[in-house]
Design an enzyme around this catalytic site. Structure first.
Site, PDB file in Angstrom:
ATOM      1  N   LYS A 166       2.079 -33.929  10.003  1.00 20.71           N
ATOM      2  CA  LYS A 166       1.148 -33.007   8.993  1.00 20.71           C
ATOM      3  C   LYS A 166       1.767 -33.301   7.384  1.00 20.71           C
ATOM      4  O   LYS A 166       3.006 -33.458   7.282  1.00 20.71           O
ATOM      5  CB  LYS A 166       1.425 -31.512   9.132  1.00 20.71           C
ATOM      6  N   ASP A 194      -2.266 -35.740   8.629  1.00 20.20           N
ATOM      7  CA  ASP A 194      -3.323 -34.730   8.489  1.00 20.20           C
ATOM      8  C   ASP A 194      -3.127 -33.885   7.472  1.00 20.20           C
ATOM      9  O   ASP A 194      -1.978 -33.050   7.285  1.00 20.20           O
ATOM     10  CB  ASP A 194      -3.143 -33.838   9.893  1.00 20.20           C
ATOM     11  N   GLU A 220      -6.612 -37.765   7.779  1.00 19.07           N
ATOM     12  CA  GLU A 220      -7.463 -36.629   8.454  1.00 19.07           C
ATOM     13  C   GLU A 220      -7.513 -35.508   7.626  1.00 19.07           C
ATOM     14  O   GLU A 220      -6.566 -34.986   7.034  1.00 19.07           O
ATOM     15  CB  GLU A 220      -6.848 -36.145   9.818  1.00 19.07           C
ATOM     16  N   GLU A 246     -12.920 -31.696  12.737  1.00 18.10           N
ATOM     17  CA  GLU A 246     -12.552 -30.753  13.715  1.00 18.10           C
ATOM     18  C   GLU A 246     -12.993 -29.225  13.254  1.00 18.10           C
ATOM     19  O   GLU A 246     -13.116 -28.379  13.997  1.00 18.10           O
ATOM     20  CB  GLU A 246     -10.899 -30.213  13.646  1.00 18.10           C
ATOM     21  N   ASP A 269     -14.469 -31.193  18.117  1.00 18.39           N
ATOM     22  CA  ASP A 269     -13.300 -30.341  18.952  1.00 18.39           C
ATOM     23  C   ASP A 269     -14.585 -29.771  20.033  1.00 18.39           C
ATOM     24  O   ASP A 269     -15.145 -28.785  19.628  1.00 18.39           O
ATOM     25  CB  ASP A 269     -12.711 -29.567  18.259  1.00 18.39           C
ATOM     26  N   HIS A 296     -10.532 -33.785  18.599  1.00 21.64           N
ATOM     27  CA  HIS A 296      -9.606 -33.050  18.252  1.00 21.64           C
ATOM     28  C   HIS A 296      -8.886 -32.136  19.173  1.00 21.64           C
ATOM     29  O   HIS A 296     -10.217 -31.674  19.978  1.00 21.64           O
ATOM     30  CB  HIS A 296      -9.855 -32.228  16.763  1.00 21.64           C
ATOM     31  N   GLU A 330      -6.150 -36.399  21.050  1.00 22.80           N
ATOM     32  CA  GLU A 330      -4.857 -35.787  20.497  1.00 22.80           C
ATOM     33  C   GLU A 330      -4.126 -35.016  21.666  1.00 22.80           C
ATOM     34  O   GLU A 330      -4.719 -34.241  22.470  1.00 22.80           O
ATOM     35  CB  GLU A 330      -5.293 -34.719  19.433  1.00 22.80           C
TER      36      GLU A 330
END
Length: 377
Positions: A166, A194, A220, A246, A269, A296, A330
């Protein structure tokens, strides 16, 4: 083959005080989801998972059941189409599509058990016996300066060859985090980052300029999901692949992005985008434009199993025997009792891969006693 009942089970697993973790916009103090239990008239049951707030999903259930009870489980996608068509004022972004997503997973699980076939055989066939994963961690915390390096060291010790971390606090902070990750993981591990849509176009460009020398696999969600023009400009400019999806719903949302070639990797997702029903259409759109896909996953072991079956069913086109970069699933490393503890046979990874289940349906067995411990009353 007729659907006899559909129930939603709200689940929540609080994160201990001081251990909250998450993204640039917020930290999670609990992991929550909605488990779907779909029962056929002959007693066969399927399970699925819905994204979103469980209380909202439960409020949607009476409307959805009015379409589903008495429907042949193999015809359920026609029922979903009727829902979206008749209730078009609801739009596709939100709880109706969340709920459809989990119900579709459960329906495919039940149909597979009915026919004695794994889900991947129902949605395209088994292209691979294993799927590759990337480890998703490196979370922001209440004390990121203290907690970040230990997370990366754990990834290195586990031998992960592809990881995601992240970022998104600021371009300066992004470079600090990535430089630490690269130092600890070494030159050969693929690092994805991300931003969780926390930047505008100018900030995304500044961050990517700083990160490009570190050999980043993808950036991302650099921008808000509504910023299609920004994604188009960024993708044309960026020396690093751009990934997003996502927070997109149904093939309609993805088509707008894919038609503009505003992305390099799409990330549906299945617990949110419309389940396998819409996931297959999204994958077809991406394939026709020669765009990569990586689902995702940030929920329970049910959603992880669905993503594994989904990826196992996808063709490798335009590749053949040589696949330069396999499609990645993921694999969340965050503290999450809902991923493994609610399953009798959780899908663990080994050597960066998960073996694709060949048992009927999703190939997982729910530990209902463990589920009961996390039910929201």
């Amino acid at each position: 083959m007729l659907i006899d009942d559909v129930t939603f089970i709200p689940l929540q697993a609080p994160i201990p005080s001081g251990k909250a973790y998450g993204m640039s916009k917020s930290l999670a103090t609990a992991r929550a989801t909605t488990l779907v239990r779909l029962k056929l008239a002959n007693g066969i049951e399927g399970v699925g998972e819905c994204w979103g707030m469980p209380q909202v999903n439960i409020a949607m259930l009476p409307l959805l059941k009015s379409y589903l009870v008495g429907t042949n489980v193999h015809d359920i996608e026609h029922a979903f189409a009727s829902m979206l068509a008749r209730h078009y004022h609801f739009g596709v972004q939100g709880p109706m599509t969340w709920s459809i997503s989990g119900i579709d997973m459960a329906a495919k699980d039940a149909a597979g058990k009915l026919l004695g076939l794994p889900v991947h055989r129902l949605i395209g066939g088994k292209q691979s016996a294993t799927v590759q994963i990337y480890a998703s961690g490196g979370y922001l915390t209440e004390n990121s300066a203290r907690d970040f390096e230990p997370q990366i060291e754990a990834m290195a010790k586990a031998g992960h060859r592809a990881v995601k971390i992240k970022i998104g606090v600021s371009p300066d902070n992004d470079e600090d985090r990535v430089s630490i990750a690269r130092r600890i993981l070494g030159p050969d591990v693929e690092i994805m980052v991300d931003i969780n849509s926390n930047y505008t176009l100018d900030l995304a460009r500044e961050s990517i300029t700083r990160l490009a020398p570190y050999k980043i696999g993808w950036v991302e969600e650099p921008l808000a999901p509504q910023d299609l023009a920004g994604y188009e400009l960024l993708q044309r400019w960026s020396p690093v692949p751009i990934a997003t999806g996502e927070a997109l719903y149904t093939a309609f949302d993805f088509k707008r992005l894919i038609d503009r070639r505003a992305v390099d990797v799409v990330q549906p997702d299945l617990s949110l985008c419309g389940g396998f029903w819409q996931g297959k259409q999204i994958a077809q759109l991406a394939s026709m434009e020669h765009i990569r896909l990586s689902p995702h996953v940030w929920g329970t072991g049910v959603g992880l199993a669905a993503a594994v079956h989904f990826v196992a069913s996808l063709p490798v086109y335009p590749h053949a025997s040589n696949i330069p970069r396999p499609t990645l699933v993921e694999y969340d490393l965050g503290d999450n009792p809902l991923r493994d503890a609610i399953l009798v046979n959780p899908l663990g990874q080994s050597g960066g891969a998960i073996v694709v289940p060949d048992e009927p349906g999703l190939g997982i067995t729910i530990d209902w006693n463990a589920v009961e411990r996390h039910v929201v009353r």
